[in-house]
Scaffold this active site. Structure first.
Site, PDB file in Angstrom:
ATOM      1  N   GLU A 113       0.935  -1.053   0.044  1.00  0.00           N
ATOM      2  CA  GLU A 113       0.130  -0.070   0.030  1.00  0.00           C
ATOM      3  C   GLU A 113       0.894   1.324  -0.198  1.00  0.00           C
ATOM      4  OE1 GLU A 113      -4.019  -1.528   2.281  1.00  0.00           O
ATOM      5  OE2 GLU A 113      -2.789  -0.416   3.447  1.00  0.00           O
TER       6      GLU A 113
ATOM      7  N   ARG B 291      -1.723 -10.910   3.082  1.00  0.00           N
ATOM      8  CA  ARG B 291      -2.856 -11.731   2.854  1.00  0.00           C
ATOM      9  C   ARG B 291      -3.587 -11.518   1.583  1.00  0.00           C
ATOM     10  NH1 ARG B 291      -6.278  -7.550   3.786  1.00  0.00           N
ATOM     11  NH2 ARG B 291      -5.756  -6.369   5.423  1.00  0.00           N
TER      12      ARG B 291
HETATM   13  P1  ADP Z   1      -4.246   0.209   8.896  1.00  0.00           P
HETATM   14  O1  ADP Z   1      -3.393  -0.659   8.867  1.00  0.00           O
HETATM   15  O2  ADP Z   1      -4.871   0.518  10.095  1.00  0.00           O
HETATM   16  O3  ADP Z   1      -5.426  -0.075   7.735  1.00  0.00           O
HETATM   17  P2  ADP Z   1      -2.990   2.105   7.231  1.00  0.00           P
HETATM   18  O4  ADP Z   1      -1.352   2.558   7.363  1.00  0.00           O
HETATM   19  O5  ADP Z   1      -3.029   1.052   6.058  1.00  0.00           O
HETATM   20  O6  ADP Z   1      -3.589   1.410   8.391  1.00  0.00           O
HETATM   21  O7  ADP Z   1      -3.856   3.224   6.692  1.00  0.00           O
HETATM   22  C1  ADP Z   1      -5.170   3.311   6.241  1.00  0.00           C
HETATM   23  C2  ADP Z   1      -5.671   4.610   5.786  1.00  0.00           C
HETATM   24  O8  ADP Z   1      -5.127   5.496   6.707  1.00  0.00           O
HETATM   25  C3  ADP Z   1      -5.054   4.992   4.458  1.00  0.00           C
HETATM   26  O9  ADP Z   1      -5.451   4.425   3.418  1.00  0.00           O
HETATM   27  C4  ADP Z   1      -5.217   6.338   4.361  1.00  0.00           C
HETATM   28  O10 ADP Z   1      -6.398   6.818   4.184  1.00  0.00           O
HETATM   29  C5  ADP Z   1      -4.891   7.088   5.805  1.00  0.00           C
HETATM   30  N1  ADP Z   1      -3.655   7.342   6.207  1.00  0.00           N
HETATM   31  C6  ADP Z   1      -2.605   6.387   6.642  1.00  0.00           C
HETATM   32  N2  ADP Z   1      -1.687   6.944   6.936  1.00  0.00           N
HETATM   33  C7  ADP Z   1      -1.636   8.247   6.444  1.00  0.00           C
HETATM   34  C8  ADP Z   1      -0.734   9.481   6.387  1.00  0.00           C
HETATM   35  N3  ADP Z   1       0.333   9.454   6.895  1.00  0.00           N
HETATM   36  N4  ADP Z   1      -1.490  10.635   6.048  1.00  0.00           N
HETATM   37  C9  ADP Z   1      -2.820  10.947   5.717  1.00  0.00           C
HETATM   38  N5  ADP Z   1      -3.588   9.584   5.881  1.00  0.00           N
HETATM   39  C10 ADP Z   1      -3.049   8.369   6.026  1.00  0.00           C
END
Ligand code: ADP
Length: 449
Positions: A274, A291
């Protein structure tokens, strides 16, 4: 591999049963007491009840799942998504029992589950990550010190988190201190670890992810990228492939960098890298999902590949043929239809399903576990169906998705169908130029945020 136990429920359990069957493999379902009438129980060759309705005592009950594998003589376990899928301990126990865990190794799961460690590996592979804390933070004094090194706004995240839980945007020190206590508590409850970290917050990025696939012979491939910015509370509800609104140069680099990352983790099986792509198209790794993902069908639709089947073949030790994955055609959109009420703060809805009409036709696919008369219970996630539509062009696909959604007519529970219809008609969505703020802004304008 002769017999696979599916340690999951719902649409993904059905998807895995079908793929296994196509390969001539036997299947074993497990279920909680409340799920005895579920289709996965009926469709698998064997089925075992593994505990009461609470997920902790059934789908997360490691001894019961391993017990069912022992009794049924299953030689492999597919964990699906959610539940045990990214639990390194579970994978390790399978490895110890001579059961083929269909996914990466327990070691890779452990690395991917640690967000800080992951970022370190990715940085080492030469792919950009967002600036942030280099260590986990457990208390407020430490947090204040670390935050001093960065500029606000920042985002506070759970070091071992997922599903957006424990995540919080903080705009100044006061918000940071307030947020830390509740986020850390939420992380502790959800993941058993309250450790947090900080990262620079991007205000309007796109969420773009790349599907990677890797075999046990050191071959790595990608199945293109997906755009997943339509999110509420960091949870995706619409996904599409290929990603609109990015240049082909960025697309190419994202795909290449995803492979670089998979290599750096020594990844095997299916996985998703991602990224957040900023307005100037600079991009940053955020996490590796180790996964199969809910949104995998949009990649299948534009390549004609059956990802779950290939995942099973890889688990059997087959070599993958890389070129097969890079033949892209047309466009695909997935809408997650959830049993929830958008008019009432997205409250989960339960009840007995009455099907009036389901969509179908050329390029229309419905991955669902519901049938007429089945009860939707409040104990698990609210996903009822994934409507996946393929078209020649993006415009054609949007139009087709709208018609298909109109034909998705069920009663007995509230659903977010009308929200999907509204979103697909929005100008931002139509132009393809939308970011992770799209859905929140839409809801705010409607006064339902
Ligand atoms: P999780 O593992 O809880 O799903 P992620 O790191 O994959 O968390 O992030 C999920 C969502 O949160 C991203 O798709 C985005 O929308 C938002 N997000 C995460 N990190 C950032 C960031 N540094 N700045 C802005 N939005 C973020």
């Amino acid at each position: 591999m002769d017999k696979i136990l599916i340690a999951n429920r719902g649409e993904i359990a059905l998807r895995i049963i079908e793929a296994a069957r196509e390969l001539g493999l036997s299947t074993v379902a497990v279920y909680s007491e409340v799920d005895k009438n579920q289709l996965h129980v009926e469709l698998a060759d064997e089925a075992y009840c593994i505990g009461p309705r609470e997920a902790e005592e059934s789908y997360l009950n490691l001894p019961a799942i391993i017990g069912a594998a022992d009794i049924s003589n299953a030689d492999a376990i597919h964990p699906g998504y959610g539940f045990m899928s990214e639990n390194p301990h579970f994978a390790e126990v399978c490895e110890g029992h001579g059961i083929n865990f269909i996914g990466p190794s327990s070691r890779t799961l452990e690395l991917a589950g640690n967000k800080i460690k992951s970022k370190e590996i990715v940085r080492g592979a030469g792919v950009p990550v967002l600036p942030g804390s280099q260590e986990t933070v457990d208390d407020k004094d430490e947090l204040k010190k670390v935050a001093g090194e960065f500029r606000y706004p920042l985002i506070l995240k759970a070091a071992y988190g997922g599903g957006g839980r424990g995540m919080r945007i903080v705009r100044d020190e006061e918000e940071l201190m307030e947020g830390f206590t509740s986020s850390s508590k939420e992380a502790e409850v959800s993941f058993g670890e309250g450790a947090m970290y900080l990262e620079r917050y991007l205000s309007q990025p796109k969420h773009v992810e790349v599907q990677v696939i890797a075999d046990e012979h050191g071959n790595y491939g990608h199945v293109g990228e997906r755009e997943c910015s339509t999110q509420r509370r960091h949870q995706k509800i619409i996904e599409e492939a290929p990603a609109p609104g990015i240049s082909d140069e960025t697309r190419k680099r994202l795909r290449e960098d995803a492979i670089k990352i998979a290599r750096a983790f020594g990844y095997t099986s299916l996985g998703t890298v991602e990224f957040l792509v900023d307005e100037d198209e600079s991009y940053y790794f955020i996490e590796l999902n180790a996964r199969i993902q809910v949104e995998h069908p949009v990649s299948e639709e534009i390549t004609g590949v059956n990802l779950v089947k290939d995942q099973l073949k890889i688990a059997e030790g087959e070599e993958l043929v890389r070129d097969r994955y890079e033949d892209f055609r047309g466009h695909a959109i997935e809408c997650r239809i959830n049993a929830e009420d958008p008019e009432n703060d997205f409250l989960p809805s339960s009840g007995e399903i009455k099907i009036h009409q389901f969509p179908g036709g050329n390029g229309v696919r419905l991955d669902t576990w519901v049938y007429n008369g089945i009860r939707v219970s409040p104990y698990y996630d609210s996903l009822l169906a994934k409507l996946i539509v393929r078209g020649e062009t993006r415009y054609d696909t949007i139009t087709k998705t709208i018609s298909a959604l109109r034909r998705f007519e069920i009663g007995g529970v509230r659903t977010n169908r009308s929200l999907h219809l509204d979103l697909l008609r929005q100008k931002e969505f139509r132009t393809g130029d939308y970011s992770i703020t799209f859905l929140d802004q839409f809801l705010e304008e409607r006064g339902v945020a």
